[in-house]
Write a protein that holds these residues in place. Sequence first.
Motif, short mmCIF file in Angstrom:
data_model
loop_
_atom_site.label_atom_id
_atom_site.label_comp_id
_atom_site.label_asym_id
_atom_site.label_seq_id
_atom_site.Cartn_x
_atom_site.Cartn_y
_atom_site.Cartn_z
N LEU A 447 0.75 -1.15 -0.03
CA LEU A 447 0.05 -0.01 -0.06
C LEU A 447 0.89 1.15 -0.18
N ASP A 448 2.18 1.06 -0.30
CA ASP A 448 2.94 2.35 -0.33
C ASP A 448 2.45 3.44 -1.06
N ASN A 449 2.70 4.56 -0.48
CA ASN A 449 2.48 5.66 -1.15
C ASN A 449 1.31 5.93 -1.46
N ASN A 450 0.41 6.09 -0.69
CA ASN A 450 -1.11 6.46 -0.74
C ASN A 450 -1.30 7.58 0.07
N ARG A 451 -2.53 7.49 0.50
CA ARG A 451 -2.94 8.47 1.63
C ARG A 451 -3.82 8.10 2.83
N LEU A 452 -3.36 6.84 3.01
CA LEU A 452 -4.12 6.10 3.93
C LEU A 452 -4.11 6.86 5.30
N GLN A 453 -5.26 7.17 6.06
CA GLN A 453 -5.09 7.74 7.22
C GLN A 453 -5.57 6.85 8.41
N VAL A 465 4.77 -10.23 3.59
CA VAL A 465 5.39 -9.17 3.22
C VAL A 465 4.21 -8.07 3.14
N TYR A 466 4.40 -6.85 4.01
CA TYR A 466 3.34 -5.80 4.25
C TYR A 466 4.52 -4.49 3.98
N GLN A 467 3.99 -3.74 3.08
CA GLN A 467 4.45 -2.31 2.88
C GLN A 467 3.48 -1.34 2.85
N VAL A 468 3.57 -0.45 3.91
CA VAL A 468 2.69 0.59 3.85
C VAL A 468 3.52 2.07 3.57
N GLN A 469 4.62 1.82 3.61
CA GLN A 469 5.35 3.44 3.37
C GLN A 469 4.78 4.34 2.75
N ARG A 470 5.15 5.64 3.40
CA ARG A 470 4.55 6.82 2.99
C ARG A 470 3.18 6.68 2.99
N ASN A 471 2.56 6.74 3.98
CA ASN A 471 1.08 7.35 3.95
C ASN A 471 1.02 8.23 5.25
N LEU A 472 -0.23 8.26 5.57
CA LEU A 472 -0.56 9.27 6.63
C LEU A 472 -1.09 8.43 8.12
N ILE A 473 -0.72 7.18 8.27
CA ILE A 473 -1.06 6.38 9.04
C ILE A 473 -0.68 7.07 10.45
N ARG A 474 -1.76 6.81 11.39
CA ARG A 474 -1.41 7.62 12.84
C ARG A 474 -1.23 6.37 13.94
N GLU A 475 -2.09 5.58 13.63
CA GLU A 475 -1.81 4.30 14.88
C GLU A 475 -1.83 3.13 14.31
N MET A 476 -1.18 2.19 15.33
CA MET A 476 -0.96 0.78 14.72
C MET A 476 -1.57 -0.13 15.97
N SER A 477 -2.76 -0.65 15.40
CA SER A 477 -3.28 -1.80 16.48
C SER A 477 -2.34 -2.79 17.15
N PRO A 478 -2.57 -2.98 18.26
CA PRO A 478 -1.76 -4.27 18.98
C PRO A 478 -1.86 -5.38 18.09
N LEU A 479 -2.92 -5.58 17.21
CA LEU A 479 -3.04 -6.94 16.44
C LEU A 479 -2.05 -7.14 15.46
N ILE A 480 -1.18 -6.08 15.26
CA ILE A 480 -0.22 -6.44 14.45
C ILE A 480 0.87 -7.54 15.13
N CYS A 481 0.85 -7.59 16.38
CA CYS A 481 1.40 -8.83 17.13
C CYS A 481 0.99 -9.84 16.70
N ASN A 482 -0.10 -10.16 16.21
CA ASN A 482 -0.55 -11.39 15.85
C ASN A 482 -0.20 -11.94 14.55
N LEU A 483 0.57 -11.11 13.79
CA LEU A 483 0.83 -11.62 12.28
C LEU A 483 2.33 -12.32 12.51
N SER A 484 2.21 -13.69 12.72
CA SER A 484 3.11 -14.67 13.32
C SER A 484 3.90 -14.98 11.92
N SER A 485 3.61 -14.70 10.95
CA SER A 485 4.32 -15.24 9.58
C SER A 485 4.94 -13.98 8.77
#
Length: 956
Positions: A447-453, A465-485
Motif C-alpha cells: 500500500l506504499d505511497n497512498n494517503r491512508l489515514q 510482506v507488508y508495505q505501507v511506506q509513505r502514508n498518513l497512518i497515525r495508529e497501529m493496533s496491537p493486532l500487528i503482534c498477531n501476524l506471526s508469519s
Amino acid sequence: MDTYLYRSKLFLLSILFLVLLTASLSSLQPLCHDDERSTLLQFKDSFILNKSAFVSAYPSAYPKVASWSLEGGNSDCCSWDGVDCNEDTGHVIGLDLSSSFLYGSINSNNSLFHLLQLQRLNLADNHFNDSQIPFGIGNLLRLTYLNLSYSVFSGKIPLELSHLNKLSSIDLSLNYGLYTLSDLRSLVQNFTTLEELLLPNINFSSSIPESLANLSSLATLDLEYCELHGEFPTRIFQLPNLRDLKIRGNPNLTGHLPEFHLGNPLKVLSITQTSFFDSVRSIPLSLSNLTQLTYLDLSRNTLTGHISSSFFANLTQLTFLDLSYNKLGGTLEFDMFLKIKSLSVLRLSSNNLTLLTKANSNDTLPQFHTLGLGSCKLRKFPDFLRSQNKLSWLDLGGNNLEGLVPRWMYNASRESLHTIILSNNFLIGFEQSLVVLPWSNLTSLSLDNNRLQGSLPIPPPSIRVYQVQRNLIREMSPLICNLSSLYYLDLSYNNLSGMLHPCLGNFSSHLSVLQLRSNNFRGTIPKTWAKRSRLSKIDLSENQLQGQLPRSMANCMMLEYLNVSNNQINGAFPSWLVCNLSSLEVLDLSYNNLSGKLHPCLGNLSSPLSVLQLRSNNIRGTIPKTWAMGNNLTMIDLSQNQFQGQLPRSMANCLMLEYLHVGNNQIIDTFPFWLGTLSRLKVLVLRSNAFQGSIKSFEINDTFTELHIIDLSRNNFSGNLPTEYFRHWNAMNVVGANELKYMEVNSRRDGFGSSIQCTITITNKGTTLKYEKILDVFRVIDLSGNRFDGDIPELVGSLKGLHSLNLSNNALTGYILPSLGNLTNLESMDLSQNKLFGEIPAQLTQLFSLEYFNVSNNRLTGAIPRGSQFYTFQSNSFGGNPGLCGSPLSKKCGDFNYTPTPPYPFEENQSSSSPFEFGWKVVAIGYGCGFVIGVVIGKIVITRKYGWFVKIFGKM
Ligand SMILES: *[C@@H]1O[C@H](CO)[C@@H](O)[C@H](O)[C@H]1NC(C)=O
Ligand SMILES: *[C@@H]1O[C@H](CO)[C@@H](O)[C@H](O)[C@H]1NC(C)=O
Ligand SMILES: *[C@@H]1O[C@H](CO)[C@@H](O)[C@H](O)[C@H]1NC(C)=O
Ligand SMILES: *[C@@H]1O[C@H](CO)[C@@H](O)[C@H](O)[C@H]1NC(C)=O
C-alpha cells in the motif's frame, strides 16, 4: 444334447488352447539379462532413498527403485518399475527414474554406464548432491532421450556428452550450478536429429551456432539465462517445426525478428531481457500472425508503439501474455481479452497505456491467475474484478485510484489472492472497516505511497510482506503482534506516534526486515529482543526514541543492518552491540546523544561491517588504534564528535574504504598522505580539526587516484598548495558522464535493494544544508580556511571534472590563471580572502555552468570581465578589491586609458594539452551516501535551476 456336449467340449478345448498359447508366448519373451539385472541392483545401491531431501517433490513422486529386488522371486528386471526392455532381445533400453527420491552422488564408474543398449534415460527430479554430470554418459551411444533436469547436478558439463549423436531430446534444465568451458557449437554439433534442446541457466559465454538453424526437426529450444552473445540466427525462427523458443535473459544477445506469416507453428516465445529490440523500437506487428501462440513474453524491452485490438484478434490461444515494462502507448479496451478464453496471466503494468475496462461482471472474461494492470491510468477498481475467483496476483499500483477500496473487493478472490499491489495511488482507506482484511491467504500486500489515514489496516495472519511506506497512518493496533508469519514490515514515513509496541522485538520468529523510519515514535526501544530472532534489518531512524539501546538487541545475531540515526538515544557507545554481532554490515547511529569512547574491537572486527556512521554524537577519546587487514569497511563517518589524538596509521589497512569523514573533531595530525594508497577512496573530509603542516608531495605514482571529493577546510595546513597531488587526482579529471548515477553503498545481502544514505552537512556563510543524495560525477576540492600560500598551480586548470573549487581564506598570492577557464564543469568557485592580484581573466566567462563566484577581498585590479554567467554575479562577489572596476561594482572603469596589469605570463601555454587530457574512463561507483557539497551550490540552484538541482541531489 450331443451337439450341445460337443460344442461345450470344443469351447473348453479352445479355451485351454488359448491359455496354453498365451503361456507359451509369454515364456517366449526373454527374461532380463543377468548382467543388466545386477547392474541395476548396483545402481540402486549407490543411492539413499531420502525423502527429506525432497521438499518440493512432485506429488506423483515415489521411490521407483524400491520395488527392485530379488526377494519375492521377481528376478525379471524388465518388469521392475521404471525399467523398459526390448521385447526381442530383453536388453534394458529405457530407464525412467524421474521423481524417485534418489539421493547421492553419481560418478563415471557408476554401473549405469554399462547399460550400453540404453536409448531413453530419465533421472529428472532427484538429488545428485551437486555432483558433475558423469563423463561416462558418453558411453551410452544409443541414447535418443536424456533428461537430467531438476536433479541437483552442478559443475562442468562433460564434453563426452557431445558424442551422443543419436539424441533427439536433451534436457538439463533447473540444475543451476552447471557450466561449460566449451562453446555451444562444439556441444551440439553432433546432434543432427535434435528435436528438443533444453539447456537453460548454463553459462556458455558463446554465440549461438548458425548450424542450429539446420536442425529441421527442432521443436523446442530453451537457452534462457545462458550468457549468450552475438547475433541470434534469424533462420531459427523459420524452422518448420519450432514450437517453443525461449532465449530470455541473455542481455548481450542481439538479433531481430523476421516477418512472421500465418501458419507459423510457434507456441511459446520468450525473448525478453535480450538486446533484440535495441534497434527495433516499436512492437513487431507481424507477431499477430502467430496464431498458435500460447505464451508471449515481451516484457522489459522499452518497446514503443500502439497495440490495438486487431493485434490480438487471432491470438486466441494465449494463456500467458506479458507486455509489462515497455513504453507502449495508446488506449486499450480490456474487452479485447474477452475472446482469449484461456488467458490466465496478463501483465500490462508500467507502460504508457490507458486501459478502458468496459467489461462488466456479466461478460464472461477469462479467469485470470495473474493480472498486472499497474500504471494503466485506471480511475477506479475495474468492475470485472468482481467475477474473478481464481486471481492470485493483482497489481493495480501506479494508477489513479482514489478514495476507499470498495467493499466488493473484499469478496473478489477472497481465498485465492496471494499478492495485492495497490501502491502509488491516492487511496485513503478501506470502505468497510474490518478488524482484519478479508483475503484469507494473502501473503504480500503493498500500500506504499497512498494517503491512508487513521489506523493501520491489519492483514490476515498469512501475511509475509507488508508495505505501507509513505502514508498518513497515525495508529497501529496491537493486532500487528498477531501476524506471526510476517517477514517484511515497512511502515516508514507515516505519522505513527506513541511508544513502539514491545512485541516488535520478539513477536514473529520470521520477521527479517523491520522498517519504521521517519515516524513520531517516542519513548524507549522495546526491551526484549528474542534470541531466536531472524531480524536482518532494523531501521528505526528519524523518530524521537530515547534512552539506551537495549542490550538484548545483541540477540539479533542475524542482524546485517541497524539504523537508529536521528533519534535521542543516549548512553555510552554500544560496543557490546558492534563487537558481538557477527553479521553486521551497516551500522548508523548518527545524530544521537551517544557518549563514551569507541571500543578497540571496532577496528578489529570479525563482522563484515562495511558502513559505520556515528556522525554528530558526543563520542570522545581517540579513534581505535588497530584497524585490521582484511576488514570490509567502505564508509567511515566519525564527524561531529569529540575525537582527539591522531588518525591511526593502521587505517591504511581499510583497503575497501571509499568514504572517510572525520570532520569537526579535535584531531591533531599532519596530512594523512598514507591514505593515498587506498585505491578506492573517493571522499576524504578532514574539515574543522587541527591538522597542520604543509602537504608534502611524495614520489608515489598512484596516490588518491580515485578521489572525487576532498575537503581539508578549516585546519592549520600551511605551505604551498599540494601541486603534486593535483597531478595524481585522476578522478577529478573525469568529465561527468551523462548517466545520472548516485553514489551508493549497497548493503550486500539486503535482498530489498536499499542503499545507504549518508549526509555531509556543509556549513558555509552561516547556512547549513544537508542533502540525501549526490551524483557520482560530482567533484569537489575545498582547501579553504587554512594558511596555504604561494600561487595557484597551473595544474588546477586541468582538473576538468571539478564542480566546486574553494580556496578561500588562505594566503594565496599570484594571478588567477586563465587556465581556470578550462574547468567547464565548475559550478562554484570561491577564491575570496586571499592575496591574489592581477586581472580576472576573461577566460572565466567561458564557465557557463558557474553558479557561484567569489573573488572578494583580494588585491585584484582592472575591469571585471563581462559575459555569460558574469552578468548574474552580484557586487559582493567582487568587493574588497580596491583596484577592481566595472559592473556590478559601483566603481566605473571610466574612459581613461587604463593599462591592465600584464596578463599571466604563460598564457600562450594554456591551450597546450595537459598531462591529463587523454580519456580517463568514468569510474564505476559503488557506494551510497547522499551528501552535500557546498551550500553554495545548493542555495543558488534552488532558486535558479530547480530541475537540475533535483537531478543532482534527489528530492530532499
Ligand atoms: C561427435 O561424435 C563422435 C562419436 O560419434 C566423436 O568421436 C566426436 O568427438 C564427436 N564430436 C565432438 C565435437 O565431440
Ligand atoms: C555483456 O557484455 C558486457 C560488455 O561486453 C560485459 O561486461 C557483461 O559481463 C556481459 N554480460 C553478460 C551477461 O554476458
Ligand atoms: C501475416 O502474414 C501474411 C502472409 O501470411 C502477410 O501477408 C501479412 O503481412 C502478415 N501480417 C503482418 C501484420 O505482418
Ligand atoms: C486472422 O487470421 C485470418 C486467417 O485465419 C486472416 O484472414 C486475418 O487477416 C487475420 N487477422 C489479423 C488481424 O491478423
